[in-house]
Scaffold this motif. Sequence first.
Motif, PDB file in Angstrom:
ATOM      1  N   ASN A  16       0.813  -1.216   0.000  1.00  0.00           N
ATOM      2  CA  ASN A  16       0.000   0.000   0.000  1.00  0.00           C
ATOM      3  C   ASN A  16       0.850   1.271   0.000  1.00  0.00           C
ATOM      4  OD1 ASN A  16      -2.748   1.132   0.147  1.00  0.00           O
ATOM      5  ND2 ASN A  16      -2.079   1.925   2.133  1.00  0.00           N
ATOM      6  N   TYR A  17       2.138   1.146   0.338  1.00  0.00           N
ATOM      7  CA  TYR A  17       3.038   2.309   0.370  1.00  0.00           C
ATOM      8  C   TYR A  17       3.850   2.434  -0.922  1.00  0.00           C
ATOM      9  CZ  TYR A  17       5.360   5.979   3.075  1.00  0.00           C
ATOM     10  OH  TYR A  17       5.792   7.196   3.553  1.00  0.00           O
ATOM     11  N   ALA A  18       3.640   1.514  -1.849  1.00  0.00           N
ATOM     12  CA  ALA A  18       4.466   1.459  -3.051  1.00  0.00           C
ATOM     13  C   ALA A  18       4.010   2.458  -4.109  1.00  0.00           C
ATOM     14  CB  ALA A  18       4.436   0.050  -3.634  1.00  0.00           C
ATOM     15  N   ASP A  19       4.859   2.639  -5.128  1.00  0.00           N
ATOM     16  CA  ASP A  19       4.503   3.413  -6.320  1.00  0.00           C
ATOM     17  C   ASP A  19       3.863   2.527  -7.379  1.00  0.00           C
ATOM     18  OD1 ASP A  19       5.695   5.804  -5.272  1.00  0.00           O
ATOM     19  OD2 ASP A  19       7.649   4.958  -5.768  1.00  0.00           O
ATOM     20  N   ILE A  20       4.389   1.308  -7.490  1.00  0.00           N
ATOM     21  CA  ILE A  20       3.816   0.310  -8.405  1.00  0.00           C
ATOM     22  C   ILE A  20       3.678  -1.001  -7.638  1.00  0.00           C
ATOM     23  CG2 ILE A  20       4.256  -1.128 -10.446  1.00  0.00           C
ATOM     24  CD1 ILE A  20       5.562   1.251 -11.760  1.00  0.00           C
ATOM     25  N   VAL A  21       2.518  -1.656  -7.771  1.00  0.00           N
ATOM     26  CA  VAL A  21       2.343  -2.980  -7.185  1.00  0.00           C
ATOM     27  C   VAL A  21       2.091  -3.971  -8.306  1.00  0.00           C
ATOM     28  CG1 VAL A  21       1.517  -2.177  -4.950  1.00  0.00           C
ATOM     29  CG2 VAL A  21      -0.120  -2.594  -6.769  1.00  0.00           C
ATOM     30  N   LEU A  22       2.651  -5.164  -8.138  1.00  0.00           N
ATOM     31  CA  LEU A  22       2.525  -6.226  -9.127  1.00  0.00           C
ATOM     32  C   LEU A  22       1.826  -7.417  -8.484  1.00  0.00           C
ATOM     33  CD1 LEU A  22       6.141  -6.094 -10.624  1.00  0.00           C
ATOM     34  CD2 LEU A  22       4.086  -4.920 -11.464  1.00  0.00           C
ATOM     35  N   PRO A  23       0.835  -8.017  -9.145  1.00  0.00           N
ATOM     36  CA  PRO A  23       0.099  -9.147  -8.570  1.00  0.00           C
ATOM     37  C   PRO A  23       0.864 -10.460  -8.744  1.00  0.00           C
ATOM     38  CG  PRO A  23      -0.821  -8.582 -10.697  1.00  0.00           C
ATOM     39  CD  PRO A  23       0.276  -7.589 -10.441  1.00  0.00           C
ATOM     40  N   ALA A  24       1.214 -11.096  -7.650  1.00  0.00           N
ATOM     41  CA  ALA A  24       1.939 -12.368  -7.690  1.00  0.00           C
ATOM     42  C   ALA A  24       0.977 -13.522  -7.450  1.00  0.00           C
ATOM     43  CB  ALA A  24       3.038 -12.383  -6.637  1.00  0.00           C
ATOM     44  N   CYS A  25       1.350 -14.680  -7.951  1.00  0.00           N
ATOM     45  CA  CYS A  25       0.547 -15.888  -7.777  1.00  0.00           C
ATOM     46  C   CYS A  25       0.585 -16.392  -6.340  1.00  0.00           C
ATOM     47  CB  CYS A  25       1.094 -17.011  -8.648  1.00  0.00           C
ATOM     48  SG  CYS A  25       0.731 -16.845 -10.379  1.00  0.00           S
ATOM     49  N   HIS A  26      -0.433 -17.128  -6.006  1.00  0.00           N
ATOM     50  CA  HIS A  26      -0.373 -17.990  -4.827  1.00  0.00           C
ATOM     51  C   HIS A  26       0.489 -19.205  -5.178  1.00  0.00           C
ATOM     52  CE1 HIS A  26      -1.703 -21.187  -2.058  1.00  0.00           C
ATOM     53  NE2 HIS A  26      -1.942 -20.209  -1.208  1.00  0.00           N
ATOM     54  N   TYR A  27       1.009 -19.872  -4.154  1.00  0.00           N
ATOM     55  CA  TYR A  27       1.864 -21.053  -4.367  1.00  0.00           C
ATOM     56  C   TYR A  27       1.231 -22.068  -5.317  1.00  0.00           C
ATOM     57  CZ  TYR A  27       3.712 -19.512   0.228  1.00  0.00           C
ATOM     58  OH  TYR A  27       4.218 -18.810   1.279  1.00  0.00           O
ATOM     59  N   PHE A  28      -0.073 -22.301  -5.170  1.00  0.00           N
ATOM     60  CA  PHE A  28      -0.716 -23.387  -5.881  1.00  0.00           C
ATOM     61  C   PHE A  28      -1.085 -23.010  -7.316  1.00  0.00           C
ATOM     62  CE2 PHE A  28      -2.493 -24.643  -1.473  1.00  0.00           C
ATOM     63  CZ  PHE A  28      -1.245 -25.112  -1.096  1.00  0.00           C
ATOM     64  N   GLU A  29      -0.781 -21.786  -7.721  1.00  0.00           N
ATOM     65  CA  GLU A  29      -1.091 -21.338  -9.075  1.00  0.00           C
ATOM     66  C   GLU A  29       0.128 -21.386  -9.988  1.00  0.00           C
ATOM     67  OE1 GLU A  29      -4.657 -18.183  -7.947  1.00  0.00           O
ATOM     68  OE2 GLU A  29      -2.593 -17.472  -8.047  1.00  0.00           O
ATOM     69  N   CYS A  30       1.202 -21.960  -9.497  1.00  0.00           N
ATOM     70  CA  CYS A  30       2.404 -22.095 -10.328  1.00  0.00           C
ATOM     71  C   CYS A  30       3.181 -23.330  -9.889  1.00  0.00           C
ATOM     72  CB  CYS A  30       3.277 -20.839 -10.244  1.00  0.00           C
ATOM     73  SG  CYS A  30       3.746 -20.371  -8.572  1.00  0.00           S
ATOM     74  N   GLU A  31       4.107 -23.758 -10.702  1.00  0.00           N
ATOM     75  CA  GLU A  31       4.855 -24.982 -10.472  1.00  0.00           C
ATOM     76  C   GLU A  31       6.157 -24.668  -9.738  1.00  0.00           C
ATOM     77  OE1 GLU A  31       5.906 -28.837 -13.224  1.00  0.00           O
ATOM     78  OE2 GLU A  31       6.405 -26.858 -14.012  1.00  0.00           O
ATOM     79  N   SER A  32       6.490 -25.491  -8.734  1.00  0.00           N
ATOM     80  CA  SER A  32       7.734 -25.287  -7.986  1.00  0.00           C
ATOM     81  C   SER A  32       8.027 -26.556  -7.188  1.00  0.00           C
ATOM     82  CB  SER A  32       7.613 -24.072  -7.058  1.00  0.00           C
ATOM     83  OG  SER A  32       6.607 -24.293  -6.094  1.00  0.00           O
ATOM     84  N   ALA A  33       9.001 -26.454  -6.291  1.00  0.00           N
ATOM     85  CA  ALA A  33       9.345 -27.573  -5.414  1.00  0.00           C
ATOM     86  C   ALA A  33       9.984 -27.014  -4.164  1.00  0.00           C
ATOM     87  CB  ALA A  33      10.288 -28.555  -6.115  1.00  0.00           C
ATOM     88  N   SER A  34      10.106 -27.861  -3.142  1.00  0.00           N
ATOM     89  CA  SER A  34      10.701 -27.429  -1.879  1.00  0.00           C
ATOM     90  C   SER A  34      11.428 -28.587  -1.223  1.00  0.00           C
ATOM     91  CB  SER A  34       9.621 -26.888  -0.937  1.00  0.00           C
ATOM     92  OG  SER A  34      10.174 -26.522   0.307  1.00  0.00           O
ATOM     93  N   GLY A  35      12.571 -28.277  -0.617  1.00  0.00           N
ATOM     94  CA  GLY A  35      13.316 -29.268   0.156  1.00  0.00           C
ATOM     95  C   GLY A  35      13.721 -28.706   1.502  1.00  0.00           C
ATOM     96  N   GLU A  36      12.915 -27.781   2.026  1.00  0.00           N
ATOM     97  CA  GLU A  36      13.239 -27.093   3.277  1.00  0.00           C
ATOM     98  C   GLU A  36      12.719 -27.868   4.483  1.00  0.00           C
ATOM     99  OE1 GLU A  36      15.071 -24.362   3.157  1.00  0.00           O
ATOM    100  OE2 GLU A  36      15.011 -24.262   0.982  1.00  0.00           O
ATOM    101  N   SER A  37      13.527 -27.943   5.534  1.00  0.00           N
ATOM    102  CA  SER A  37      13.123 -28.520   6.824  1.00  0.00           C
ATOM    103  C   SER A  37      12.510 -29.910   6.679  1.00  0.00           C
ATOM    104  CB  SER A  37      12.132 -27.586   7.529  1.00  0.00           C
ATOM    105  OG  SER A  37      12.722 -26.347   7.780  1.00  0.00           O
ATOM    106  N   THR A  38      13.068 -30.703   5.806  1.00  0.00           N
ATOM    107  CA  THR A  38      12.523 -32.033   5.546  1.00  0.00           C
ATOM    108  C   THR A  38      13.584 -32.896   4.888  1.00  0.00           C
ATOM    109  OG1 THR A  38      10.861 -33.244   4.275  1.00  0.00           O
ATOM    110  CG2 THR A  38      11.603 -31.171   3.351  1.00  0.00           C
ATOM    111  N   LYS A  39      13.431 -34.205   5.000  1.00  0.00           N
ATOM    112  CA  LYS A  39      14.321 -35.139   4.309  1.00  0.00           C
ATOM    113  C   LYS A  39      13.861 -35.406   2.879  1.00  0.00           C
ATOM    114  CE  LYS A  39      15.275 -37.401   8.732  1.00  0.00           C
ATOM    115  NZ  LYS A  39      15.101 -38.609   9.555  1.00  0.00           N
TER     116      LYS A  39
END
Length: 811
Positions: free
Chosen positions: A535-558
Amino acid sequence: MENSPYVKARPTVNRRAFLRGSAALTAGTASLALGCTPAADDLATTGAETSAPEEIVVPGVCRGGCGAGCPMNVHVRDGKIVKTSRCELSDPGTMRLCNRGLAHALRVYDENRIQYPMRRTGERGEGKWERISWDEAITTITDKWKQVAEEHGPWANAFLKGSGNITPDSHLGLLLQQLMGATRIDPAADRALYVAGPASLGYNQHFCGSSFDDVLDSKNIIIWGWNPTESNAYQVHYYLKAKEEHNAKLIVIDTTFNIIASKADQFVPIRPGSDGALAMAMMNVLVNENLTDEAFLAASTVAPLLVKKSDGTYLRLSDLGRAEKESENDALLVMGPDGTVGALNEVADPAVRGSFDVEGIAVTCAYDLLLDRVSEWTPQRASEVTDVPVETIEQLARTLVDGPTSVAPGLGLDHYTNGVATYSAIFAATMMAGQFGKPGTGIKAGFTTDFAVGWDASSPLAPDDAPDSYLFYGPAMLNCVDDGFYGEAPIDIKTLYIWNHNMFVTAVGIKKWQEVLDKVELFVVADVVMSSTANYADIVLPACHYFECESASGESTKYVFYNAKAAEPLYESKSDFDIFSMLIEKMGLSDKSYRTVDDLYEKVFDNDAAREIGLTWERVKQEGAVLTTSTDTFVYGADGVWGTNTGRLQFYQEVIPLDTDYGQTIDMPKECLPYWEPPMECWTDNELAKDYPLVFTSERSKYRVHSQFGKNPWLLDFEDEPYIMANPADCTPRGIVDGDYVRLFNGRGNCTLKMRVNDGIRPGMLVIDHGWERDQFVDGFYSDLIGYNVTPVVANSYYFDALVEMEKADI
């Protein structure tokens, strides 16, 4: 899920019953401005039985600021995400899903979603916007970057990334920053943890400790300044299982009687910011009652290393002219039982006590230096500082030795300006008690985690030939900005791009940050929702939620977990990868980046560790969850190997490796060993306490991860507005009762919110539920109350270093 990330379910349900069961979801989605989901009334039937839409279940990962990386099933019907559920895994300890994870569907369809790129039309923070196209947004941003680089230098463009999306595709912004030669600003959160742990304990595949399940072998568990039931829900079941099924004694040391304290066998209330003094006194008791494990100290710590009195460094063969300085043969020296000096790895039973003259060089055993520091901290003195009774201090020391004992110091200790020294004292006490290297011992909490083997999230960063760039730590920069230099680097920020970070809610020194931002010519924020920062920015860009794009994670897990694209991005939102790819292309840097998400993740797994276990991006996508290492319990140090530069546990620091150099001076004689001194502000002996007598602290919430989920309607049913907790002893004299609205204030700012009177809060302190947005307060903002003090050793965000006053609000 482990066999395939895609599972089809074919239920037949009554459509009206489904709508009743998901009323909160449909109500939330119906209110969206662009009407992406029809209202419940439009969907309702007259009660006829009908076949529900085919449900597809795909793998998802929650990967926000708590760092848990929890896997889940994402249920999709007609292209809409309708719910999440816990997935089945071969390692039961990794199967987890908290109430926030269960509420993810409503985060996707949050009525505060940023729908399209926007440009500010009013004053900053006024909330007046105009819609612009993606092309106009990207062109405006990149044109400004090019102009600033030409007129002021590339470092006048700055980037700041938070922990709202911990995946390699989000790191693509750091690649852009490095390729541009722009400045990176680090939020500097939890830095005391990351400085103190590796320096004393060393790195291993579980950060600085054993695997989570090692705590099940503990006889005693001391949880210190940490409430895992709120902040680390994915770990807490290990501690409760140890207590309930393995008869471990659970001891909680904290300023506040919180949820984990309510489960403990013993609760030890302590004065805020005094924890290091307690640890120093526990060591004093161990020494005076002959409870120290000197055999362990000699074999596994720096206790026998000879320290030169001249400069505080270790004695080496090069000091005696018998090796080249810093060569492989330049061995550390100890004193043998026969009085002969020898290399550390050659002397079987080195002395841990004594001062000596070695060929004209005065030296002292490192352990003697620790004992000198500890000797002044009698239980009586520490009791006066901590308000912990002498008898309790003595009992805690004896419990520490009566192992196997594990100690879990949390991030509550990180948030005071004496945090590094406090951690160091707790580590040293645990070493002195010999509670390392055996099952059920060692340091837990934030110093213990699991890492997936072959997961290299940093690999997409810039190549070695990238331009030089600056790295500023946020709180240190705020302390330097008026002088214009961060060490020798100029602070001349003309543009700032923030993503995955709600700075106004999670950073210190917000009042000072606003002064900085008011001089910035272009401030851009990319986020999923309209946050206080956006709300304090000059330009804001809409980013996806996690489930709206493809990715992976290996954090805090085996495991490495796959996050499939479960639904198309809402409105005009784009993934971090797509946004940065557009910016990279417009900057003419596409040849140095990745064409697709597949290209990027193939790079993530392009390492020997991944190849050795057959871990590939294609396999992750096919299997959904890939277990990368054994599920057997790992005990750090059981093999006698410690991941420090001396190969031993280190209560003495020969040098202080600065995480950032902003021109500060280190007091090495003080910092080389554990010590205690009061926090810089939040100590009631401070002169400021005359006007602002209350210590202002915060706690994690089970309903938010920092500010994520902060306006989720399901979770707002439990907590619908900000509140402060205080003891009746602080409320009654001020005429405040439970449910009143109160005004908190100091010389920096103020905020107005509801009071919850709580006997579990220590008199003289206030506790706020962390993560609320500015517009959720009646007036003011709680972040405005926090300053930006830093210490020479670590430029950390010291959230608890604040004093305030409180009064009943006139509303």
